[in-house]
Design a protein around this motif. Structure first.
Motif, PDB file in Angstrom:
ATOM      1  N   ALA A   1       0.865  -1.183   0.000  1.00 16.39           N
ATOM      2  CA  ALA A   1       0.000   0.000   0.000  1.00 16.39           C
ATOM      3  C   ALA A   1       0.900   1.231   0.000  1.00 16.39           C
ATOM      4  CB  ALA A   1      -0.883   0.008   1.244  1.00 16.39           C
ATOM      5  N   ALA A   2       0.520   2.249  -0.780  1.00 15.35           N
ATOM      6  CA  ALA A   2       1.304   3.487  -0.837  1.00 15.35           C
ATOM      7  C   ALA A   2       0.348   4.669  -0.802  1.00 15.35           C
ATOM      8  CB  ALA A   2       2.165   3.512  -2.103  1.00 15.35           C
ATOM      9  N   GLY A   3       0.767   5.745  -0.126  1.00 13.08           N
ATOM     10  CA  GLY A   3      -0.138   6.867   0.114  1.00 13.08           C
ATOM     11  C   GLY A   3       0.200   8.111  -0.679  1.00 13.08           C
ATOM     12  N   ILE A   4      -0.857   8.742  -1.193  1.00 16.71           N
ATOM     13  CA  ILE A   4      -0.736  10.051  -1.825  1.00 16.71           C
ATOM     14  C   ILE A   4      -1.214  11.039  -0.759  1.00 16.71           C
ATOM     15  CG2 ILE A   4      -1.383  11.467  -3.813  1.00 16.71           C
ATOM     16  CD1 ILE A   4      -0.088   8.683  -4.521  1.00 16.71           C
ATOM     17  N   ILE A   5      -0.262  11.672  -0.105  1.00 15.33           N
ATOM     18  CA  ILE A   5      -0.569  12.570   1.010  1.00 15.33           C
ATOM     19  C   ILE A   5      -0.363  13.999   0.523  1.00 15.33           C
ATOM     20  CG2 ILE A   5       0.004  13.170   3.392  1.00 15.33           C
ATOM     21  CD1 ILE A   5       1.232  10.360   3.686  1.00 15.33           C
ATOM     22  N   ARG A   6      -1.400  14.821   0.615  1.00 16.77           N
ATOM     23  CA  ARG A   6      -1.325  16.198   0.090  1.00 16.77           C
ATOM     24  C   ARG A   6      -1.291  17.211   1.210  1.00 16.77           C
ATOM     25  NH1 ARG A   6      -2.981  16.187  -5.468  1.00 16.77           N
ATOM     26  NH2 ARG A   6      -3.881  14.153  -5.963  1.00 16.77           N
ATOM     27  N   ARG A   7      -0.584  18.304   0.951  1.00 19.99           N
ATOM     28  CA  ARG A   7      -0.622  19.456   1.855  1.00 19.99           C
ATOM     29  C   ARG A   7      -0.382  20.693   1.007  1.00 19.99           C
ATOM     30  NH1 ARG A   7       3.771  19.835   6.540  1.00 19.99           N
ATOM     31  NH2 ARG A   7       4.970  20.730   4.850  1.00 19.99           N
ATOM     32  N   ALA A   8      -1.335  21.611   1.048  1.00 12.90           N
ATOM     33  CA  ALA A   8      -1.195  22.866   0.304  1.00 12.90           C
ATOM     34  C   ALA A   8      -0.767  22.618  -1.150  1.00 12.90           C
ATOM     35  CB  ALA A   8      -0.201  23.779   1.012  1.00 12.90           C
ATOM     36  N   ASP A   9      -1.510  21.783  -1.842  1.00  8.83           N
ATOM     37  CA  ASP A   9      -1.261  21.505  -3.265  1.00  8.83           C
ATOM     38  C   ASP A   9       0.064  20.807  -3.547  1.00  8.83           C
ATOM     39  OD1 ASP A   9      -3.699  22.612  -3.917  1.00  8.83           O
ATOM     40  OD2 ASP A   9      -2.828  24.624  -4.156  1.00  8.83           O
ATOM     41  N   LYS A  10       0.709  20.309  -2.514  1.00  6.46           N
ATOM     42  CA  LYS A  10       1.931  19.537  -2.748  1.00  6.46           C
ATOM     43  C   LYS A  10       1.734  18.096  -2.271  1.00  6.46           C
ATOM     44  CE  LYS A  10       5.168  23.207  -3.095  1.00  6.46           C
ATOM     45  NZ  LYS A  10       6.526  23.666  -2.813  1.00  6.46           N
ATOM     46  N   LEU A  11       2.580  17.225  -2.775  1.00  4.26           N
ATOM     47  CA  LEU A  11       2.503  15.797  -2.440  1.00  4.26           C
ATOM     48  C   LEU A  11       3.771  15.385  -1.711  1.00  4.26           C
ATOM     49  CD1 LEU A  11       1.609  14.511  -6.022  1.00  4.26           C
ATOM     50  CD2 LEU A  11       0.030  15.002  -4.163  1.00  4.26           C
ATOM     51  N   LEU A  12       3.611  14.458  -0.789  1.00  3.85           N
ATOM     52  CA  LEU A  12       4.770  13.961  -0.050  1.00  3.85           C
ATOM     53  C   LEU A  12       5.402  12.799  -0.813  1.00  3.85           C
ATOM     54  CD1 LEU A  12       6.484  14.020   2.535  1.00  3.85           C
ATOM     55  CD2 LEU A  12       4.889  12.338   3.493  1.00  3.85           C
ATOM     56  N   ILE A  13       6.676  12.940  -1.130  1.00  4.87           N
ATOM     57  CA  ILE A  13       7.406  11.826  -1.752  1.00  4.87           C
ATOM     58  C   ILE A  13       8.667  11.548  -0.932  1.00  4.87           C
ATOM     59  CG2 ILE A  13       6.486  12.296  -4.055  1.00  4.87           C
ATOM     60  CD1 ILE A  13       9.275  13.429  -4.795  1.00  4.87           C
TER      61      ILE A  13
ATOM     62  N   VAL B   1       6.374  18.131  -2.999  1.00 10.26           N
ATOM     63  CA  VAL B   1       6.560  18.655  -4.360  1.00 10.26           C
ATOM     64  C   VAL B   1       5.205  18.926  -5.005  1.00 10.26           C
ATOM     65  CG1 VAL B   1       8.765  17.481  -4.741  1.00 10.26           C
ATOM     66  CG2 VAL B   1       6.656  16.347  -5.417  1.00 10.26           C
ATOM     67  N   ALA B   2       5.195  19.920  -5.878  1.00  9.82           N
ATOM     68  CA  ALA B   2       4.002  20.172  -6.689  1.00  9.82           C
ATOM     69  C   ALA B   2       3.896  19.045  -7.717  1.00  9.82           C
ATOM     70  CB  ALA B   2       4.136  21.515  -7.385  1.00  9.82           C
ATOM     71  N   PRO B   3       2.667  18.657  -8.097  1.00  7.00           N
ATOM     72  CA  PRO B   3       2.520  17.565  -9.067  1.00  7.00           C
ATOM     73  C   PRO B   3       3.354  17.783 -10.338  1.00  7.00           C
ATOM     74  CG  PRO B   3       0.389  18.087  -8.130  1.00  7.00           C
ATOM     75  CD  PRO B   3       1.360  19.108  -7.577  1.00  7.00           C
ATOM     76  N   GLY B   4       3.453  19.011 -10.784  1.00  4.85           N
ATOM     77  CA  GLY B   4       4.217  19.295 -11.998  1.00  4.85           C
ATOM     78  C   GLY B   4       5.720  19.068 -11.854  1.00  4.85           C
ATOM     79  N   GLU B   5       6.196  18.925 -10.634  1.00  6.66           N
ATOM     80  CA  GLU B   5       7.637  18.713 -10.395  1.00  6.66           C
ATOM     81  C   GLU B   5       8.001  17.241 -10.257  1.00  6.66           C
ATOM     82  OE1 GLU B   5       8.155  20.789  -6.716  1.00  6.66           O
ATOM     83  OE2 GLU B   5       7.930  22.763  -7.634  1.00  6.66           O
ATOM     84  N   LEU B   6       6.986  16.356 -10.289  1.00  6.51           N
ATOM     85  CA  LEU B   6       7.266  14.933 -10.046  1.00  6.51           C
ATOM     86  C   LEU B   6       8.258  14.360 -11.055  1.00  6.51           C
ATOM     87  CD1 LEU B   6       3.681  13.657  -9.146  1.00  6.51           C
ATOM     88  CD2 LEU B   6       5.648  13.740  -7.604  1.00  6.51           C
ATOM     89  N   GLY B   7       8.241  14.913 -12.260  1.00  6.91           N
ATOM     90  CA  GLY B   7       9.128  14.415 -13.312  1.00  6.91           C
ATOM     91  C   GLY B   7      10.603  14.639 -13.017  1.00  6.91           C
ATOM     92  N   ASN B   8      10.903  15.458 -12.033  1.00  4.42           N
ATOM     93  CA  ASN B   8      12.312  15.730 -11.690  1.00  4.42           C
ATOM     94  C   ASN B   8      12.905  14.668 -10.771  1.00  4.42           C
ATOM     95  OD1 ASN B   8      12.003  18.110 -13.085  1.00  4.42           O
ATOM     96  ND2 ASN B   8      11.497  19.290 -11.245  1.00  4.42           N
TER      97      ASN B   8
END
Ligand SMILES: Nc1nc2c([nH]c(=O)n2[C@H]2C[C@H](O)[C@@H](COP(=O)(O)OP(=O)(O)OP(=O)(O)O)O2)c(=O)[nH]1
Length: 126
Positions: free
Chosen positions: A5-17, A102-109
Motif C-alpha cells: 500500500a502506498a499513500g498520496i498525502i497532500r498538503r497545500a497543493d503539494k505531495l509527499l514523496i 513537491v508540486a505535481p508538476g515537479e514529479l518528473g524531476n
C-alpha cells in the motif's frame, strides 16, 4: 506476489514523496510512502500502520486511486495507491534518505520506482 500500500498525502497543493535508502529494493529511488501488507490487514490498515512506523504520522486512508502490478527482475509487486489524509504528528525521517513536498508538476524531476510510472503520470496531469 508482494502486496504493497502506498499513500498520496497532500498538503497545500503539494505531495509527499520519499527517497528510499541506499540498500535494498529500488535503492535510492523515490516512492510514495507505504510498505508491505501483513497477514490479516487491509490495504488501508497497512498504509496507516506504515505511516505511523516509517514517518511518525497518523493518516487516514481515504480512497484507493490506482492499482498497479509490476514485475521487477526479482519479484512481482501489487501496489495499491491510496489518497490519504494527514490527521496528526510531525514527519520524522526514520527509514528514508529524504522526504520532500513537491508540486505535481515537479514529479518528473525525481527518479521514481519503475512501478510508479503510471501513477506519476496520472498525478502530473493534476
Ligand atoms: N512504499 C512503496 N513501495 C513501492 C513503491 N513503488 C514500488 O515499486 N515499491 C516497491 C518497493 C518494494 O519492493 C516494495 C515495498 O516494500 P518495502 O520494502 O518498502 O516494504 P516495508 O516497508 O514493509 O519493508 P520491510 O518491512 O520489508 O523492510 O514495493 C511506492 O511508491 N511506495
Amino acid at each position: 506476489m508482494i502486496e504493497v500500500a502506498a499513500g498520496i498525502i497532500r498538503r497545500a497543493d503539494k505531495l509527499l514523496i520519499c527517497q528510499r535508502g541506499a540498500d535494498g529494493d529500488c535503492a535510492n529511488l523515490w516512492e510514495f510512502p507505504g510498505g508491505k501488507r501483513e497477514a490479516g490487514e487491509s490495504f488501508a490498515q497497512c498504509l496507516e500502520r506504515e505511516c505511523r512506523e516509517e514517518l511518525g504520522i497518523r493518516v487516514r486512508a481515504v480512497r484507493p486511486v490506482a492499482e498497479t502490478v509490476y514485475t521487477y527482475p526479482e519479484r512481482t509487486v501489487h501496489l495499491s495507491f491510496w489518497e490519504a489524509q494527514w490527521l496528526e504528528g510531525t514527519l520524522e525521517k526514520r527509514v528514508h534518505a529524504q522526504m520532500v513536498w513537491v508540486a505535481p508538476g515537479e514529479l518528473g524531476n525525481y527518479a521514481f520506482c519503475p512501478a510508479d510510472r503510471d501513477i506519476v503520470l496520472q498525478l502530473q496531469k493534476g
